[in-house]
Design a protein around this motif. Structure first.
Motif, mmCIF file in Angstrom:
data_model
loop_
_atom_site.group_PDB
_atom_site.id
_atom_site.type_symbol
_atom_site.label_atom_id
_atom_site.label_comp_id
_atom_site.label_asym_id
_atom_site.label_seq_id
_atom_site.Cartn_x
_atom_site.Cartn_y
_atom_site.Cartn_z
ATOM 1 N N ASP A 39 -5.264 -59.532 22.020
ATOM 2 C CA ASP A 39 -5.243 -60.956 22.339
ATOM 3 C C ASP A 39 -3.779 -61.360 22.397
ATOM 4 O O ASP A 39 -3.072 -61.328 21.375
ATOM 5 C CB ASP A 39 -5.965 -61.773 21.255
ATOM 6 C CG ASP A 39 -7.476 -61.698 21.385
ATOM 7 O OD1 ASP A 39 -7.962 -61.392 22.496
ATOM 8 O OD2 ASP A 39 -8.171 -61.945 20.379
ATOM 9 N N ILE A 40 -3.318 -61.719 23.580
ATOM 10 C CA ILE A 40 -1.895 -61.976 23.785
ATOM 11 C C ILE A 40 -1.577 -63.455 23.577
ATOM 12 O O ILE A 40 -2.245 -64.336 24.115
ATOM 13 C CB ILE A 40 -1.461 -61.516 25.189
ATOM 14 C CG1 ILE A 40 -1.556 -59.989 25.283
ATOM 15 C CG2 ILE A 40 -0.036 -61.983 25.499
ATOM 16 C CD1 ILE A 40 -1.168 -59.427 26.626
ATOM 17 N N HIS A 41 -0.525 -63.702 22.802
ATOM 18 C CA HIS A 41 0.001 -65.050 22.596
ATOM 19 C C HIS A 41 1.394 -65.058 23.211
ATOM 20 O O HIS A 41 2.316 -64.425 22.685
ATOM 21 C CB HIS A 41 0.021 -65.390 21.102
ATOM 22 C CG HIS A 41 -1.362 -65.329 20.496
ATOM 23 N ND1 HIS A 41 -2.233 -66.399 20.505
ATOM 24 C CD2 HIS A 41 -2.029 -64.305 19.915
ATOM 25 C CE1 HIS A 41 -3.376 -66.041 19.931
ATOM 26 N NE2 HIS A 41 -3.281 -64.771 19.572
ATOM 27 N N LEU A 42 1.519 -65.737 24.326
ATOM 28 C CA LEU A 42 2.725 -65.666 25.167
ATOM 29 C C LEU A 42 3.617 -66.871 24.955
ATOM 30 O O LEU A 42 3.176 -68.015 25.070
ATOM 31 C CB LEU A 42 2.314 -65.591 26.644
ATOM 32 C CG LEU A 42 3.442 -65.739 27.683
ATOM 33 C CD1 LEU A 42 4.382 -64.540 27.642
ATOM 34 C CD2 LEU A 42 2.859 -65.909 29.088
ATOM 35 N N GLY A 43 4.891 -66.601 24.655
ATOM 36 C CA GLY A 43 5.924 -67.626 24.644
ATOM 37 C C GLY A 43 6.963 -67.287 25.687
ATOM 38 O O GLY A 43 7.444 -66.148 25.736
ATOM 39 N N CYS A 44 7.312 -68.251 26.542
ATOM 40 C CA CYS A 44 8.245 -67.937 27.637
ATOM 41 C C CYS A 44 8.952 -69.196 28.125
ATOM 42 O O CYS A 44 8.586 -70.323 27.776
ATOM 43 C CB CYS A 44 7.503 -67.274 28.799
ATOM 44 S SG CYS A 44 6.257 -68.336 29.581
ATOM 45 N N PHE A 45 9.956 -68.980 28.946
ATOM 46 C CA PHE A 45 10.661 -70.057 29.628
ATOM 47 C C PHE A 45 10.223 -70.117 31.088
ATOM 48 O O PHE A 45 9.780 -69.112 31.651
ATOM 49 C CB PHE A 45 12.175 -69.830 29.574
ATOM 50 C CG PHE A 45 12.779 -70.059 28.221
ATOM 51 C CD1 PHE A 45 13.084 -71.342 27.788
ATOM 52 C CD2 PHE A 45 13.048 -68.993 27.382
ATOM 53 C CE1 PHE A 45 13.646 -71.557 26.531
ATOM 54 C CE2 PHE A 45 13.609 -69.193 26.131
ATOM 55 C CZ PHE A 45 13.907 -70.483 25.704
#
Length: 404
Positions: A39-45
């Motif tokens: 289960d991916i938890h993505l933080g990005c710009f």
């Protein structure tokens, strides 16, 4: 009853969708592959407002998504604080308190044990003792500090000093991250070997290569795509046209190679295909026969009808997606040695490595004089560079099985 998947924190410096430029192609395929097991938890710009529309699409692969708009003026000002703290400016440029807060909350709330950081600039969010119990893997992709070193070599005065400083401080940071993280990944064997030379032998077994791949079904000579109105005879360069290495490549080509080809083949055009062309690139369209497309919906028609593709990279690291994509469409390529690095296709009439003005001109003329009857480029890609092949070892690194 299906078992719940373990949670994975994924930190990326640029939203990994759509996969329409080099770094996003790689980060998207890593995300897609890992979503089958985590289960991916993505933080990005997000550094391009055009990409805002794609945030909802990420829910296909991600459990939660946290995106921050990267205001480039704010980021540049923040970057200057690196001079005060004696850090590489890359770090404060990509630091945002809201993202740091989200990371902290997400690690706690989702019981995160596995972290994949994409690019050195994002390591700072989990590079503290708070997170040292997690399995932390960084995909450096390539050696960023060496790009700055290459920029310095091509610059003078204050720019040269600035780039040298960034190269030195960023290399120190890359080394520190390698010491603290479980595994460090690079885009090619060549890149991994080069990085091992920069760190102590005790760290060598933490450094691995995970090659770039290409979607061979999408980039196929038999794929169907919308027709585009194109010149009858042209050669092509593809890539993000605000990226310095690409700008440098097409400017060199137009200055040193194109006049000779255009004089010899008056009907020939040179198409520069890719989004956000810089002012230097737009100016190239003033040359006879040079076409600067800007952003296109699909680059495949431009590759498919080209006589061949060129990649005259003078600044490069890692693996060039533009070369993989052209070869996957079974198109002949003329590349600098830097552009072929990591791909290492056997030299053939359809895969020519040419360095220097005269050599590059002659390679282009050879292909223009005698169109290839047979090209083996696609077979080389199918045998070596499908994503299924190149990402085989990735789950082992993330799980910690192959890490220290």
């Amino acid at each position: 009853m299906s078992h719940a998947k373990p949670a994975l924190l994924l930190l990326v410096h640029r939203i990994p969708y759509p996969p329409n430029k080099g770094d996003k192609i790689r980060s998207f395929n890593l995300m897609k592959a890992l979503s089958a097991q985590y289960d991916i938890h993505l933080g990005c710009f997000i550094d391009d407002p055009f990409d805002q529309q794609y945030i909802p699409t990420l829910s296909q692969w991600c459990k939660t998504v946290f995106c921050i708009n990267l205001n480039k003026w704010r980021a540049k000002l923040a970057g200057l604080s690196g001079f005060i703290s004696n850090n590489a400016i890359t770090l404060p440029y990509y630091y945002h308190a809201a993202l740091a807060s989200w990371v902290k909350q997400t690690v706690q709330a989702q019981h995160i044990q596995h972290v994949l950081v994409y690019s050195s600039s994002m390591a700072q969010y989990v590079d503290t003792t708070t997170y040292q119990q997690l399995i932390r893997v960084i995909d450096f992709v390539d050696i960023d500090s060496d790009k700055w070193r290459q920029y310095a070599d091509k610059s003078t005065g204050i720019k040269r000093w600035f780039y040298q400083r960034e190269a030195r401080l960023l290399q120190q940071y890359e080394t520190r991250v390698c010491q603290r993280f479980n595994a460090s990944l690079f885009v090619s064997d060549d890149e991994a070997s080069a990085f091992r030379c920069l760190v102590s032998p005790a760290l060598h077994n933490r450094v691995h290569s995970v090659l770039n791949g290409v979607d061979t079904d999408f980039f196929s000579p038999t794929a169907s795509f919308d027709a585009v109105n194109l010149p009858s005879h042209y050669i092509v360069f593809t890539g993000a046209m605000d990226y310095w290495a690409n700008v440098d490549a097409v400017c060199w080509f137009c200055q040193n190679i194109w006049p000779s080809l255009k004089q010899r083949y008056p009907e020939l055009h040179f198409l520069i295909v890719g989004g956000k062309p810089s002012s230097e690139v737009r100016a190239l369209a003033q040359q006879l026969g040079v076409v600067v497309s800007g952003r296109v919906n699909d680059i495949r028609p431009y590759i498919a009808k080209a006589r061949f593709a060129v990649a005259p990279m003078l600044i490069a690291r890692g693996i060039q997606n533009k070369v993989l994509e052209a070869m996957s469409m079974n198109k002949a390529v003329v590349c600098s040695a830097m552009a072929m690095e990591g791909i290492n296709a056997p030299l053939s009439p359809g895969a020519i490595v040419a360095d220097g003005t005269e050599h590059f001109i002659q390679a282009c003329i050879t292909l223009l004089q005698q169109p290839l009857q047979h090209c083996d480029n696609r077979q080389w890609i199918i045998d070596n560079f499908t994503w299924q092949q190149t990402l085989t070892a990735l789950p082992q690194f993330i799980s910690g099985d192959s890490a220290i």
